[in-house]
Design an enzyme around this catalytic site. Structure first.
Site, PDB file in Angstrom:
ATOM      1  N   ARG A  26       0.865  -1.196   0.000  1.00 55.43           N
ATOM      2  CA  ARG A  26       0.000   0.000   0.000  1.00 55.43           C
ATOM      3  C   ARG A  26       0.893   1.235   0.000  1.00 55.43           C
ATOM      4  NH1 ARG A  26      -2.904   3.618   3.838  1.00 55.43           N
ATOM      5  NH2 ARG A  26      -1.822   2.689   5.596  1.00 55.43           N
ATOM      6  N   HIS A  31      -2.901  10.394   1.684  1.00 54.55           N
ATOM      7  CA  HIS A  31      -2.242  10.174   2.978  1.00 54.55           C
ATOM      8  C   HIS A  31      -1.613  11.510   3.367  1.00 54.55           C
ATOM      9  CE1 HIS A  31      -0.315   6.879   5.654  1.00 54.55           C
ATOM     10  NE2 HIS A  31      -0.070   8.053   6.225  1.00 54.55           N
ATOM     11  N   GLU A  38      -6.498   7.254   7.413  1.00 58.52           N
ATOM     12  CA  GLU A  38      -6.716   7.903   8.710  1.00 58.52           C
ATOM     13  C   GLU A  38      -7.338   9.292   8.586  1.00 58.52           C
ATOM     14  OE1 GLU A  38      -3.066   7.688  10.945  1.00 58.52           O
ATOM     15  OE2 GLU A  38      -3.166   5.517  11.105  1.00 58.52           O
ATOM     16  N   ASN A  53      -6.263   0.568  10.761  1.00 58.62           N
ATOM     17  CA  ASN A  53      -4.939   0.956  11.258  1.00 58.62           C
ATOM     18  C   ASN A  53      -5.055   0.925  12.769  1.00 58.62           C
ATOM     19  OD1 ASN A  53      -4.478   1.562   8.587  1.00 58.62           O
ATOM     20  ND2 ASN A  53      -3.826   3.666   8.936  1.00 58.62           N
ATOM     21  N   TYR A 102      -2.861   0.848  16.582  1.00 55.05           N
ATOM     22  CA  TYR A 102      -1.605   0.932  17.343  1.00 55.05           C
ATOM     23  C   TYR A 102      -1.788   0.701  18.838  1.00 55.05           C
ATOM     24  CZ  TYR A 102       0.530   2.599  13.083  1.00 55.05           C
ATOM     25  OH  TYR A 102       0.997   2.661  11.798  1.00 55.05           O
ATOM     26  N   GLU A 115      -2.403  -0.929   8.809  1.00 57.34           N
ATOM     27  CA  GLU A 115      -1.210  -0.441   9.521  1.00 57.34           C
ATOM     28  C   GLU A 115      -1.179  -1.057  10.904  1.00 57.34           C
ATOM     29  OE1 GLU A 115      -0.455   3.743  10.020  1.00 57.34           O
ATOM     30  OE2 GLU A 115      -0.866   4.183   7.917  1.00 57.34           O
TER      31      GLU A 115
HETATM   32  O1  IFM Z   1       3.509   7.279  10.356  1.00 60.37           O
HETATM   33  C1  IFM Z   1       2.164   7.209  10.679  1.00 60.37           C
HETATM   34  C2  IFM Z   1       1.311   7.031   9.448  1.00 60.37           C
HETATM   35  O2  IFM Z   1       1.530   8.038   8.521  1.00 60.37           O
HETATM   36  C3  IFM Z   1      -0.142   7.053   9.811  1.00 60.37           C
HETATM   37  N1  IFM Z   1      -0.427   6.102  10.867  1.00 60.37           N
HETATM   38  C4  IFM Z   1       0.437   6.100  12.025  1.00 60.37           C
HETATM   39  C5  IFM Z   1       1.885   6.043  11.601  1.00 60.37           C
HETATM   40  C6  IFM Z   1       2.779   6.044  12.845  1.00 60.37           C
HETATM   41  O3  IFM Z   1       2.574   7.212  13.569  1.00 60.37           O
END
Ligand code: IFM
Length: 469
Positions: A81, A125, A171, A294, A296, A353
């Site tokens: 991607r 993005h 995002e 995505n 985290y 992500e």
């Molecule tokens: O680097 C970023 C990405 O551009 C968007 N999602 C989170 C990543 C880590 O912060």
């Protein structure tokens, strides 16, 4: 860490991939007709990015893409991607098309296909053409949705014969909150009303772009990559629980709900007010083929006396905190995936992500990343066991890159990028992932339970009378 990932647990045909973004890796910001994006202007504004770093060169992927595709092939990726820089394609945001910009993504697409890697282009993005922003015609302006649809038309008309999996936005929640509400990211606006304008324009832009992709790309598979993070109240008070509800609306619901279900949740409906015009929700809600996640960490919310009624809070004391200040908590990943499955049933999920940062010197083993991936892949498999239809996992990120306001301090890659020499060096996590991907593709041998064998079929079973005296 003793935990491992059982490669045989991944569903048949599971897609392995990596994600990157144009401004974070390409460099070549003033070559071949590209005009500045809001991130060029923002990063060149003193005080906005740590150490005054910019994406001017980044990983120089614009010139080194062939080498990078080779690295993806060695890693064993099925999909890649990447995002397309709008100001490379239509430098002023509207109007004239810049053919050399299109040529770059043409070359990249061809080289991916040649390597057996499926291209997954993402239209946005975060690098809005600065000309639009400067003219007051960025995301705060409804008309930006039409400019985006024209841009989507140009790109998909060119690449759509070869690229079939498309994403509209990466995002949308993060760039609208950080860019228009908090001002920590480009374009550095911090105004609640402008943020709300941006939310609705981005949703309209998504809907219009989906229509364009559908008509230009035969057999298109359309999705997007919102950042979905469970929100927890910082304390159990009623006020913080309400703050968590608001942050959940802003972070997790403001885009997914209208895009999938054609409605905003009650908080957003009230706050957007008459920005929502007749027919808008029908425009926004277009059929999707899959849903990207995505992920985290979980988020924490606290009540605040500001225009939104909440603010983000630190993770609890004792939590496992990454270099980014994020709580590494694999069970929250399982929660996020089950929540998405429940809210948006029928849409296959791809993790678009997931990853963690380090700041290690060259040559040091990035065990933290291996541990993070191990925990989160097991969390993903747990979600699959509980019914989530997860079909693939794209890491963030292929290589270290420009981490927005933090510059180059935090490294997310499984491949190290030396930002002086631009040399790429696979890290320990790369080799670990490469082995896992290879194992996950090994043919599955279903072993029947032992009890199904009649005793006489066991060749080395000793005859009863052969027992030693
Ligand atoms: O680097 C970023 C990405 O551009 C968007 N999602 C989170 C990543 C880590 O912060």
């Amino acid at each position: 860490m003793s935990e491992t990932v059982d490669a045989a647990r991944f569903p048949e045909g599971f897609i392995w991939g990596a994600s990157t973004a144009s401004y974070q890796i390409e460099g070549a910001v003033d070559e071949d007709g590209r005009a500045p994006s809001i991130w060029d202007t923002f990063s060149h504004t003193p005080g906005k990015v740590e150490r005054g770093e910019t994406g001017d060169t980044a990983c120089d992927h614009y010139h080194r893409y062939a080498q990078d595709v080779g690295l993806m092939k060695t890693l064993g990726l099925d999909a890649y991607r990447f995002s397309i820089a709008w100001p490379r394609i239509i430098p002023e945001g509207t109007g004239e098309v810049n053919e050399p910009g299109l040529d770059f993504y043409d070359r990249l697409t061809d080289s991916l296909l040649e390597a057996g890697i499926e291209p997954w282009p993402c239209l946005y993005h975060w690098d809005l053409p600065d000309a639009l922003h400067m003219a007051g015609k960025g995301w705060e302006d409804r008309a930006c949705a039409d400019a985006f649809a024209d841009y989507a038309n140009t790109v998909t008309a060119r690449l759509g014969d070869r690229a079939k999996t498309w994403l509209t936005f990466n995002e949308p929640n993060v760039f609208s909150i950080f860019g228009y509400l908090i001002g920590y990211h480009a374009p550095g606006v911090s105004d609640h009303e402008t943020f709300l304008d941006a939310v609705h324009t981005v949703n309209l832009a998504h809907g219009k772009a989906c229509q364009v992709i559908r008509s230009n790309v035969p057999n298109a598979r359309i999705g997007l990559a919102p950042n979905m993070q469970p929100v927890r109240p910082a304390t159990p008070t009623i006020a913080d629980r309400e703050a968590a509800r608001i942050l959940d609306s802003y972070w997790n619901r403001a885009f997914a709900e209208p895009m999938v279900h054609g409605r905003y949740d009650p908080i957003m409906t009230k706050r957007l007010g008459d920005r929502i015009k007749p027919g808008d929700m029908e425009t926004i809600r277009q059929p999707l083929d899959w849903f990207g996640v995505n992920y985290y960490s979980p988020l924490y919310a606290k009540a605040a006396r500001n225009s939104t009624g909440m603010k983000m809070a630190d993770p609890p004391l004792g939590a496992d905190i990454s270099l980014m200040g994020w709580h590494a908590d694999p069970p929250s990943f399982t929660d996020a995936l089950l929540d998405v499955s429940k809210r948006y049933p029928g849409l296959p999920i791809y993790i678009t992500e997931n990853g963690t940062a380090d700041a290690l010197p060259a040559g040091e083993r990035d065990q933290n990343r291996i541990d993070y991936y191990t925990g989160h892949l097991n969390a993903l498999l747990n979600a699959v066991d509980k019914g989530a239809d997860v079909r693939g996992y794209l890491i963030w990120s292929l290589m270290d890159n420009f981490e927005w306001a933090l510059g180059y301090r935090t490294r997310f890659g499984v491949i190290r990028c030396d930002f002086d020499t631009l040399e790429r060096t696979p890290k320990a996590s790369h080799d670990w992932l490469q082995a896992l991907i290879a194992q996950s593709r090994e043919p599955r041998v279903e072993e029947p339970p032992v009890s199904e064998f009649p005793a006489s079929d066991i060749p080395d079973a000793a005859p009863a009378d052969s027992e030693p005296d």
